[in-house]
Write a protein that holds these residues in place. Structure first.
Motif, PDB file in Angstrom:
ATOM      1  N   GLY A 156       0.672  -1.134  -0.283  1.00  0.00           N
ATOM      2  CA  GLY A 156       0.437   0.355   0.079  1.00  0.00           C
ATOM      3  C   GLY A 156       0.742   1.452   0.085  1.00  0.00           C
ATOM      4  O   GLY A 156       1.134   2.378  -1.072  1.00  0.00           O
ATOM      5  N   GLU A 157       2.117   1.386   0.713  1.00  0.00           N
ATOM      6  CA  GLU A 157       3.113   2.744   0.948  1.00  0.00           C
ATOM      7  C   GLU A 157       3.475   2.726  -0.458  1.00  0.00           C
ATOM      8  O   GLU A 157       3.883   3.306  -0.901  1.00  0.00           O
ATOM      9  N   ILE A 158       3.840   1.344  -1.089  1.00  0.00           N
ATOM     10  CA  ILE A 158       4.504   1.680  -2.712  1.00  0.00           C
ATOM     11  C   ILE A 158       3.544   2.118  -3.400  1.00  0.00           C
ATOM     12  O   ILE A 158       4.574   2.857  -4.158  1.00  0.00           O
ATOM     13  N   ALA A 159       1.755   1.575  -3.763  1.00  0.00           N
ATOM     14  CA  ALA A 159       1.292   2.448  -4.559  1.00  0.00           C
ATOM     15  C   ALA A 159       1.332   3.782  -4.084  1.00  0.00           C
ATOM     16  O   ALA A 159       1.183   4.798  -4.805  1.00  0.00           O
ATOM     17  N   ARG A 160       0.984   4.396  -2.556  1.00  0.00           N
ATOM     18  CA  ARG A 160       1.042   5.648  -2.209  1.00  0.00           C
ATOM     19  C   ARG A 160       2.070   6.177  -2.230  1.00  0.00           C
ATOM     20  O   ARG A 160       2.249   8.108  -2.886  1.00  0.00           O
ATOM     21  N   ALA A 161       3.134   5.935  -2.575  1.00  0.00           N
ATOM     22  CA  ALA A 161       4.963   6.540  -3.025  1.00  0.00           C
ATOM     23  C   ALA A 161       4.538   6.784  -4.454  1.00  0.00           C
ATOM     24  O   ALA A 161       5.234   7.506  -5.289  1.00  0.00           O
ATOM     25  N   GLY A 162       3.583   6.331  -4.824  1.00  0.00           N
ATOM     26  CA  GLY A 162       3.381   6.951  -6.713  1.00  0.00           C
ATOM     27  C   GLY A 162       4.727   5.602  -7.704  1.00  0.00           C
ATOM     28  O   GLY A 162       4.500   5.593  -8.970  1.00  0.00           O
ATOM     29  N   TYR A 163       4.670   4.086  -7.137  1.00  0.00           N
ATOM     30  CA  TYR A 163       5.434   3.093  -8.000  1.00  0.00           C
ATOM     31  C   TYR A 163       4.540   2.490  -9.135  1.00  0.00           C
ATOM     32  O   TYR A 163       3.310   2.713  -8.460  1.00  0.00           O
ATOM     33  N   ARG A 164       4.475   1.964  -9.998  1.00  0.00           N
ATOM     34  CA  ARG A 164       3.663   1.028 -10.893  1.00  0.00           C
ATOM     35  C   ARG A 164       4.186   0.296 -10.777  1.00  0.00           C
ATOM     36  O   ARG A 164       3.576  -1.420 -10.871  1.00  0.00           O
ATOM     37  N   TYR A 165       5.244  -0.195 -10.472  1.00  0.00           N
ATOM     38  CA  TYR A 165       6.131  -1.655  -9.665  1.00  0.00           C
ATOM     39  C   TYR A 165       6.978  -2.310  -8.906  1.00  0.00           C
ATOM     40  O   TYR A 165       7.815  -1.161  -8.715  1.00  0.00           O
ATOM     41  N   ASN A 166       7.323  -3.626  -8.910  1.00  0.00           N
ATOM     42  CA  ASN A 166       8.112  -3.571  -7.174  1.00  0.00           C
ATOM     43  C   ASN A 166       8.869  -5.276  -7.518  1.00  0.00           C
ATOM     44  O   ASN A 166       7.946  -6.059  -7.919  1.00  0.00           O
ATOM     45  N   SER A 167       9.234  -5.094  -7.758  1.00  0.00           N
ATOM     46  CA  SER A 167      10.565  -6.260  -7.810  1.00  0.00           C
ATOM     47  C   SER A 167      11.386  -6.569  -6.391  1.00  0.00           C
ATOM     48  O   SER A 167      12.484  -6.341  -6.382  1.00  0.00           O
ATOM     49  N   SER A 168      10.519  -7.299  -4.964  1.00  0.00           N
ATOM     50  CA  SER A 168      11.731  -6.801  -3.566  1.00  0.00           C
ATOM     51  C   SER A 168      10.833  -8.448  -3.481  1.00  0.00           C
ATOM     52  O   SER A 168      11.486  -8.146  -2.595  1.00  0.00           O
ATOM     53  N   LEU A 169      10.830  -9.288  -4.012  1.00  0.00           N
ATOM     54  CA  LEU A 169      10.334 -10.801  -4.094  1.00  0.00           C
ATOM     55  C   LEU A 169      11.604 -11.451  -4.737  1.00  0.00           C
ATOM     56  O   LEU A 169      11.428 -11.433  -5.589  1.00  0.00           O
ATOM     57  N   ASN A 170      11.573 -12.711  -4.145  1.00  0.00           N
ATOM     58  CA  ASN A 170      12.520 -13.566  -4.278  1.00  0.00           C
ATOM     59  C   ASN A 170      11.597 -15.173  -3.765  1.00  0.00           C
ATOM     60  O   ASN A 170      11.943 -15.368  -2.513  1.00  0.00           O
ATOM     61  N   PRO A 171      10.935 -15.599  -4.535  1.00  0.00           N
ATOM     62  CA  PRO A 171       9.857 -16.774  -4.166  1.00  0.00           C
ATOM     63  C   PRO A 171      10.579 -17.983  -4.141  1.00  0.00           C
ATOM     64  O   PRO A 171      10.144 -19.050  -4.695  1.00  0.00           O
ATOM     65  N   THR A 172      11.722 -17.972  -2.938  1.00  0.00           N
ATOM     66  CA  THR A 172      12.863 -19.081  -3.223  1.00  0.00           C
ATOM     67  C   THR A 172      12.428 -19.749  -0.969  1.00  0.00           C
ATOM     68  O   THR A 172      12.426 -18.236  -0.036  1.00  0.00           O
ATOM     69  N   CYS A 173      13.640 -20.465  -1.094  1.00  0.00           N
ATOM     70  CA  CYS A 173      13.778 -20.665   0.488  1.00  0.00           C
ATOM     71  C   CYS A 173      15.241 -20.895   0.116  1.00  0.00           C
ATOM     72  O   CYS A 173      15.925 -20.875   0.141  1.00  0.00           O
ATOM     73  N   ILE A 174      15.726 -19.342   1.408  1.00  0.00           N
ATOM     74  CA  ILE A 174      17.277 -19.179   1.557  1.00  0.00           C
ATOM     75  C   ILE A 174      17.106 -19.033   2.976  1.00  0.00           C
ATOM     76  O   ILE A 174      17.263 -17.778   3.921  1.00  0.00           O
ATOM     77  N   PRO A 175      18.058 -20.099   4.148  1.00  0.00           N
ATOM     78  CA  PRO A 175      17.913 -19.775   6.058  1.00  0.00           C
ATOM     79  C   PRO A 175      18.708 -18.825   5.591  1.00  0.00           C
ATOM     80  O   PRO A 175      19.116 -18.595   5.346  1.00  0.00           O
ATOM     81  N   GLY A 176      18.082 -18.105   6.829  1.00  0.00           N
ATOM     82  CA  GLY A 176      18.319 -16.662   7.359  1.00  0.00           C
ATOM     83  C   GLY A 176      17.871 -15.676   6.834  1.00  0.00           C
ATOM     84  O   GLY A 176      18.494 -14.297   7.414  1.00  0.00           O
TER      85      GLY A 176
END
Length: 265
Positions: free
Chosen positions: A119-139
């Motif tokens: 929601g904050e990403i949208a409110r700041a005016g961004y169109r896309y977000n690339s902050s997800l690594n959809p895997t498991c990396i311990p720690g």
């Protein structure tokens, strides 16, 4: 489409290992690495990429930032600082980068791919977000139940980092340092052919000769194949994918394409 990206930040990794560097040296190391990346992209066919930049780095490296823009790459936000985060940094980093470059900033990636409020990403005016690594990396990450391909969330297009379709093996920077180069490229091609796109990311400091600097206390898995070896690996990856007819583009271009597809459904 191949989405090649670089998290362009002050080199603060040594802090995780008890080493404090002057800020000027953090910036200088990343400037040297960014210059090598830009030289490599230019040498292998003027490949365009996306540079997720912290505002702190960008304001202290105006010449290399100007070159990134001049050579047709996208500049997106990586926050204000790579070491700390406040919600207001979402809007503030965008404002600072736009003031520096004179161009709109539409994409965001959280430092260290940590969670961030959509929601904050949208409110700041961004169109896309690339902050997800959809895997498991311990720690670090446990995202085995999240989508591994682009999806919408709270009005923002999510562009996860690529992982292989079956075992969700991560294709991020650390994998290319330590896997046999040919094996990594084979996994990348298989993922690209399966998904229709490939989203991978690196850092400028990987292209610095970390092995020549024991005072930085970098673990072997980070300094392995760093510097010129990593420049060579990047060039080989680009050539391999180009030879097979794959097109490179920026995250912004990809996001616009995805938005168009969604509107036409």
């Amino acid at each position: 489409m191949v989405l090649l990206s670089f998290d362009t930040e002050e080199f603060d990794v040594p802090r995780e290992h008890g080493v404090e560097l002057p800020f000027d040296r953090m910036v200088a190391i990343s400037v040297e690495g960014t210059t090598r990346i830009l030289d490599c992209l230019a040498a292998h066919g003027a490949i365009r990429a996306t540079f997720f930049c912290t505002a702190d780095f960008a304001e202290h490296a105006p010449e290399v930032m100007a070159r990134i823009a001049r050579e047709g790459h996208e500049i997106a936000s990586h926050g204000c600082s790579h070491w700390s985060f406040k919600t207001e940094d979402l809007a503030r980093s965008k404002e600072r980068l736009e003031a520096l470059t004179g161009k709109p900033v539409v994409g965001y990636r959280q430092a260290r791919m940590m969670p961030v409020d959509e929601g904050e990403i949208a409110r700041a005016g961004y169109r896309y977000n690339s902050s997800l690594n959809p895997t498991c990396i311990p720690g670090r990450y446990m995202h085995l139940s999240t989508p591994r391909t682009p999806f919408m969330k709270e009005g923002v297009l999510q562009i996860p980092a690529s992982v292989t379709p079956w075992l969700r093996f991560p294709l991020f920077w650390l994998s290319y340092h330590n896997l046999p180069a040919g094996l990594y490229r084979a996994l990348a091609r298989r993922t690209l052919n399966h998904d229709g796109h490939l989203s991978i990311y690196f850092h400028p400091w990987e292209f610095y000769e970390l092995g020549d600097h024991p005072e930085l206390r970098m673990p072997f898995i980070i300094r392995n194949n760093s510097g010129e070896k990593m420049v060579k690996r990047l060039g080989e990856l680009i050539d391999d994918l180009k030879r097979r007819g794959h097109r490179f583009g920026t995250y912004r271009e990809f996001a616009e394409q995805k938005y168009s597809e969604l509107l036409n459904k």
